[in-house]
Scaffold this motif. Sequence first.
Motif, PDB file in Angstrom:
ATOM      1  N   GLU A   1     -16.809 -42.009  -8.401  1.00  0.00           N
ATOM      2  CA  GLU A   1     -16.880 -42.512  -9.628  1.00  0.00           C
ATOM      3  C   GLU A   1     -16.478 -44.048  -9.576  1.00  0.00           C
ATOM      4  O   GLU A   1     -15.491 -44.259  -8.651  1.00  0.00           O
ATOM      5  CB  GLU A   1     -16.049 -41.860 -10.662  1.00  0.00           C
ATOM      6  N   HIS A   2     -16.945 -44.938 -10.060  1.00  0.00           N
ATOM      7  CA  HIS A   2     -16.704 -46.219  -9.981  1.00  0.00           C
ATOM      8  C   HIS A   2     -15.414 -46.515 -10.936  1.00  0.00           C
ATOM      9  O   HIS A   2     -14.632 -47.732 -11.054  1.00  0.00           O
ATOM     10  CB  HIS A   2     -17.648 -47.513 -10.196  1.00  0.00           C
ATOM     11  N   THR A   3     -15.462 -45.511 -11.934  1.00  0.00           N
ATOM     12  CA  THR A   3     -14.513 -45.699 -13.082  1.00  0.00           C
ATOM     13  C   THR A   3     -13.353 -44.652 -12.936  1.00  0.00           C
ATOM     14  O   THR A   3     -14.135 -43.429 -13.072  1.00  0.00           O
ATOM     15  CB  THR A   3     -15.009 -45.765 -14.326  1.00  0.00           C
ATOM     16  N   TRP A   4     -12.209 -44.961 -12.975  1.00  0.00           N
ATOM     17  CA  TRP A   4     -11.204 -43.720 -13.129  1.00  0.00           C
ATOM     18  C   TRP A   4     -10.170 -43.776 -14.171  1.00  0.00           C
ATOM     19  O   TRP A   4      -9.908 -45.183 -14.290  1.00  0.00           O
ATOM     20  CB  TRP A   4     -10.612 -43.739 -11.831  1.00  0.00           C
ATOM     21  N   ASP A   5      -9.430 -43.278 -14.665  1.00  0.00           N
ATOM     22  CA  ASP A   5      -8.311 -43.288 -15.330  1.00  0.00           C
ATOM     23  C   ASP A   5      -7.090 -42.724 -14.458  1.00  0.00           C
ATOM     24  O   ASP A   5      -7.160 -41.616 -14.014  1.00  0.00           O
ATOM     25  CB  ASP A   5      -8.274 -42.540 -16.788  1.00  0.00           C
ATOM     26  N   TYR A   6      -6.328 -43.466 -14.434  1.00  0.00           N
ATOM     27  CA  TYR A   6      -5.143 -43.399 -13.484  1.00  0.00           C
ATOM     28  C   TYR A   6      -3.715 -43.453 -14.191  1.00  0.00           C
ATOM     29  O   TYR A   6      -3.870 -44.191 -15.107  1.00  0.00           O
ATOM     30  CB  TYR A   6      -5.118 -44.326 -12.371  1.00  0.00           C
ATOM     31  N   THR A   7      -2.753 -42.838 -13.701  1.00  0.00           N
ATOM     32  CA  THR A   7      -1.536 -43.046 -14.239  1.00  0.00           C
ATOM     33  C   THR A   7      -0.668 -43.480 -13.085  1.00  0.00           C
ATOM     34  O   THR A   7      -0.563 -42.913 -11.879  1.00  0.00           O
ATOM     35  CB  THR A   7      -0.960 -41.814 -14.789  1.00  0.00           C
ATOM     36  N   GLU A   8       0.512 -44.524 -13.288  1.00  0.00           N
ATOM     37  CA  GLU A   8       1.285 -44.823 -12.331  1.00  0.00           C
ATOM     38  C   GLU A   8       2.615 -44.790 -12.773  1.00  0.00           C
ATOM     39  O   GLU A   8       2.663 -45.478 -14.046  1.00  0.00           O
ATOM     40  CB  GLU A   8       0.742 -46.208 -11.773  1.00  0.00           C
ATOM     41  N   GLY A   9       3.694 -44.441 -12.161  1.00  0.00           N
ATOM     42  CA  GLY A   9       4.961 -44.615 -12.687  1.00  0.00           C
ATOM     43  C   GLY A   9       6.097 -45.036 -11.729  1.00  0.00           C
ATOM     44  O   GLY A   9       5.595 -45.199 -10.465  1.00  0.00           O
ATOM     45  N   PHE A  10       6.882 -45.830 -11.892  1.00  0.00           N
ATOM     46  CA  PHE A  10       7.885 -46.447 -11.165  1.00  0.00           C
ATOM     47  C   PHE A  10       9.188 -46.351 -11.776  1.00  0.00           C
ATOM     48  O   PHE A  10       9.542 -46.760 -12.907  1.00  0.00           O
ATOM     49  CB  PHE A  10       7.634 -47.696 -10.602  1.00  0.00           C
ATOM     50  N   VAL A  11      10.207 -46.326 -11.003  1.00  0.00           N
ATOM     51  CA  VAL A  11      11.500 -46.507 -11.390  1.00  0.00           C
ATOM     52  C   VAL A  11      12.305 -47.422 -10.604  1.00  0.00           C
ATOM     53  O   VAL A  11      12.198 -47.375  -9.275  1.00  0.00           O
ATOM     54  CB  VAL A  11      12.481 -45.122 -11.209  1.00  0.00           C
ATOM     55  N   VAL A  12      12.899 -48.287 -11.040  1.00  0.00           N
ATOM     56  CA  VAL A  12      13.792 -49.335  -9.934  1.00  0.00           C
ATOM     57  C   VAL A  12      15.311 -49.337 -10.599  1.00  0.00           C
ATOM     58  O   VAL A  12      15.492 -49.293 -11.791  1.00  0.00           O
ATOM     59  CB  VAL A  12      13.251 -50.764 -10.344  1.00  0.00           C
ATOM     60  N   ASP A  13      16.204 -49.185  -9.743  1.00  0.00           N
ATOM     61  CA  ASP A  13      17.571 -49.133  -9.812  1.00  0.00           C
ATOM     62  C   ASP A  13      18.317 -49.546  -8.498  1.00  0.00           C
ATOM     63  O   ASP A  13      17.758 -49.791  -7.546  1.00  0.00           O
ATOM     64  CB  ASP A  13      18.120 -47.841 -10.532  1.00  0.00           C
TER      65      ASP A  13
END
Lengths: 773, 344
Positions: B210-222
């Motif tokens: 697909e040219h269109t996707w729904d995505y989730t990204e997570g990140f943690v910084v410490d």
Amino acid sequence: MKFSHEWLKDLVEINQTPEKLAEFLSLRAFETEVNRANQEFFGIIVAKVTKIEKHPNADRLRIIELTDGKNTIGPIVCGAWNFEVGAIVALALPGAVIPETKTVLSKVMIRGIESQGMICSAKELSLGTEAGGIMLLDSKHKIGQAFSVMDQDRGSKIIFDISIPANRPDLISYRGVAWEIAALTGSKYKIKPLKSQISNLKSKLLKIRISEPSLCKQYVGLRLANIQIRPSPKFIQDRLKLSGFRPINNVVDIANYVMLEVGQPLHAFDAAKIIGAINVRKAYVNETIKTLDGLDRKLNRDVLVIADNKKAIAIAGVIGGSESAVSIDTCEIILEAANFNSVSVRRTAKALGLRTDASTRFEKSLPINLAHQAAEYAAVLLTKYAGAKPLEYLSVGAKPTKKVVIEVDPIKVDALLGVKIPIVEQKKILSRFGFGIHPTRNKYHVTVPFWRPDVRVWQDLAEEIIRFKSLENIPVKQTSQINSSHLTDPRVDGREQVKDLLVGMGFNELYTYSFVSESDLNRWQINKRNVIEIANPLSEDQQYLRPNLALNVLKVAEQNTKEYDDIKSGKYFEIGNIFWREQNKIFEQTYLFMLSFPKTQKRIEEFVGDFKQLAVVLGIEYEIKQHKEQLAEIIVADKSVGHIGTISDVSGLEWIGVNLDFEEFIRNRKTPQYKRIVRFPSISMDSSILISEDISWIEIKKTIIAANQKLVSEIKLIEGSYQGKEVPPYKKSMTFRIIYQSEDRTLTNAEASQVHGQILETLKSKFSVRVRD
Amino acid sequence: MIESLKQLRDQALKDLSAVADLEKLDELVLKYFGRKQGLLNSILRSLKNLDERQRKILGQQANEVKIEIWHLIDQRRQSIKKAGKKDFVDLTIDGKNPRLGHLHPITKIRREIEKIFREMGFAVMLGPEIETDYYNFEALNMPAEHPARDMWDTFYIKSEERRAEDGEKLVLRTHISPMQVRVMEKLTPPFSVISSGRVFRHEATDARHEHTWDYTEGFVVDQHVSLSNLKTTLLDFFKQLFGSKTEIKLRSSYFPFTEPSIEIIMGCIFCQKTGCSICGQTGWLEMGGAGMIHPTVFEHAGYPREKYSGFAFGLGIGRVAMLKYDIPDVRLFYQNDHRFLSQF
């Protein structure tokens, strides 16, 4: 990239089965799949053809019936003609995985007959290239059993299919992969450095000039005489084939063979066709070259070429010219092993639309050291298998660059990985990969070998260490204990609440594409000047970014009603980003679009009510300002945030919709503030009025409130716009209820009647209303 | 007068409860509503002897009583009629169309994902879909002409529409990772953030692309985030999403903006790792990418060198939806076929 198991075994000791090795490498280095000729086939059985008939609706197709020894299977629609009744074939049943495409087979209708499976060709089974007919099996295959291939020559047909990470140019070579395997498994790497045969050679006739030193860091030329062009030896041909190359002749094959093993692309020119010195320069404007693929190509100043005194003879790092190519008559060659700039090759390959095995390697930025190594190896093979005699050697260009040294603090490595690995072990692992180790106090320094340009910071080395140790050894301890919940974007919960409310009201949520076409814009008369265009759209349908949600939502509504006769009405919504430009600025904003159809008075009332309820529950106060017959503005906090209105299409379809700047709307949410509940009873009175049809309710409502703010506590519209027989033309009948209540006493009926009478008088005089009995 | 109205009403109720057949009921109608002898009508007739004010008040009340009795008689009639029959309610009917609409499956899965992470303390944030070349690539350790850019086939915004202020190249974001630097620029660690939304790939569509996707990204910084924290978080997440028996494995991988980089693979939920057509006979499903945030990304965010560490991960919402709902074709998500939407 394809790697032959047998070739790899020549370079590195492999002590595991190919499948075990592939799994091991997949976890620690790169995704590896094993393809072997005797692979298992899923859902494909051996069957015997029992009956063949012509397809009633297609001349080229036949209807086949088969047996698996017990049951009859069919009908199978088949387009191949190379078999008759009695043939033993590989039959894929529904649910089978077709090896060629890796797709799952299902029953399909072919010209009116549902095929119950597929008889496979060699190509479909990934066992060959033959696609014209089906693959005929011999009697060794037992009917009814799962199809498999029995190959006596099992060992030589195993191929590893490796996905090479974009940052590892060293792995686009057999030696690189072999080295990696040796480092990770602890087995022996078998290649020993060659004793140099060519560096002592001098150059006389061979002259090389690099006019663009920034685009070509090094150029190694080797002149070899006494060439005998003939087919290359079988082992070279076999290895090339298994790696996906077509054997041509010994010189070309050896160039490819060395490229595959070492990673350095080589090119052989017919020395007789080169006039004067070799020059690495930019192409002239409109300079042309006929390339090896037979095309005449027009070049420009951005293209780096290899030229002789007269003209371009190759496009640097991409493809050779056909005039200087090695042919059956060639007896002397100039072998090129050069280092071209990755960006330049990448751009040229892109511009020419031509990605070659050479260009994909140069694009990854090859180390300079490879050129000499490859030339050396090629000289050996050419001497051995083409009768060549190396005559001249010339290396022009930069010296290998200084080595990269990285300081590593082992404690930091432990902290990053979350597992303790003793310093001794860290150093041992890194040296296995070829890194030079120099201990310092509590830390150590690492020298990066030339073939690892991907390693530049200590974190890269931490990755090497954990790859060796395996990610399986990372302990599962605890999640991070950071609480950032309070930082959540307030728009998120607003958006989710709106979605729930709308679904509760019967709206279906849509996700439409962010792209629209030019004809979409024209259809709705949207000025293209304000719409953002995609520079490289996939198709005309997707040339612009949606300037509103309506265009695509309406399309969905149309499609759903057209395709399914029983869907005559619907309620849809989408919350998504829209895009537009004003002057040179680009805007992106989240919008809400709600749609209901068909446009009937009942649906309009319901729709407006839905929107009102939505705002009430969210705590958003809004006002409707109607300027046009079919369109009104939605005002929140004195700002227009969108529109409510009807939409009609040229095709005659009519809808009612709301288009809303969602961010602006949701920003104005107010926390409800408790109002004291009035305990005194209320009195309600209904009235019907006849009024000119273009007067909107909001005006009447405002007038009523203004008439007596103290006692009017609520106004309800019972019937909004009745235009029956008894109603005169251009008029409408409206029925409303006013609820009267006092905050400080019980209202008497008489008092309410009096106020109600006054209000009706006001309406009469202001809108020339007639009160109906 | 009011008294007699009240009495009349009480009498009527009493009479009604005694009636058992339709004939008697008709008699009752005559008794109260008969044109001449009807008790109600005679009361109404007597109103005309009163003064106007009283007449109005009593008139209204009399009317109310009249309506009430009429209703009660009607009800009685219905119940007498029914009493003769079996009171059969057909519960096998199809039912009226429910009024509820349907959430898109992508929304449903996104919520499931976000709920799990919110419970772990992640903040949910939003970012733009038109992104600058800087945030989409450069800040993520992919300077111009970096070969890794090829990992993301990119849509570009037509050049004359460059943002006027800085003349920078604009793209449709190819991943949610630009949010890493956007958030880092705004916040001082520690923080844990999740962001979902649309990403775009310049890729022709078929059942798997697909040219269109729904995505989730997570990140943690410490200050001391480790690969172990990442692994633990992911394992916890996938167990919550797919059930406590879920297994995950980390596989070495490459992304320019993480070091080390990993790929998350999950034991196939369809065949319990024995191999099926969904996992391509491997027993494992690729679920997404992850890794420890590359020091260059921190540098671009303006953080002091070597002070912080962090992890990031990304996964396709559509991919999860396809597995959970057994959807075979990605194109279904954005076609919005009524028969598709109404299943969720």
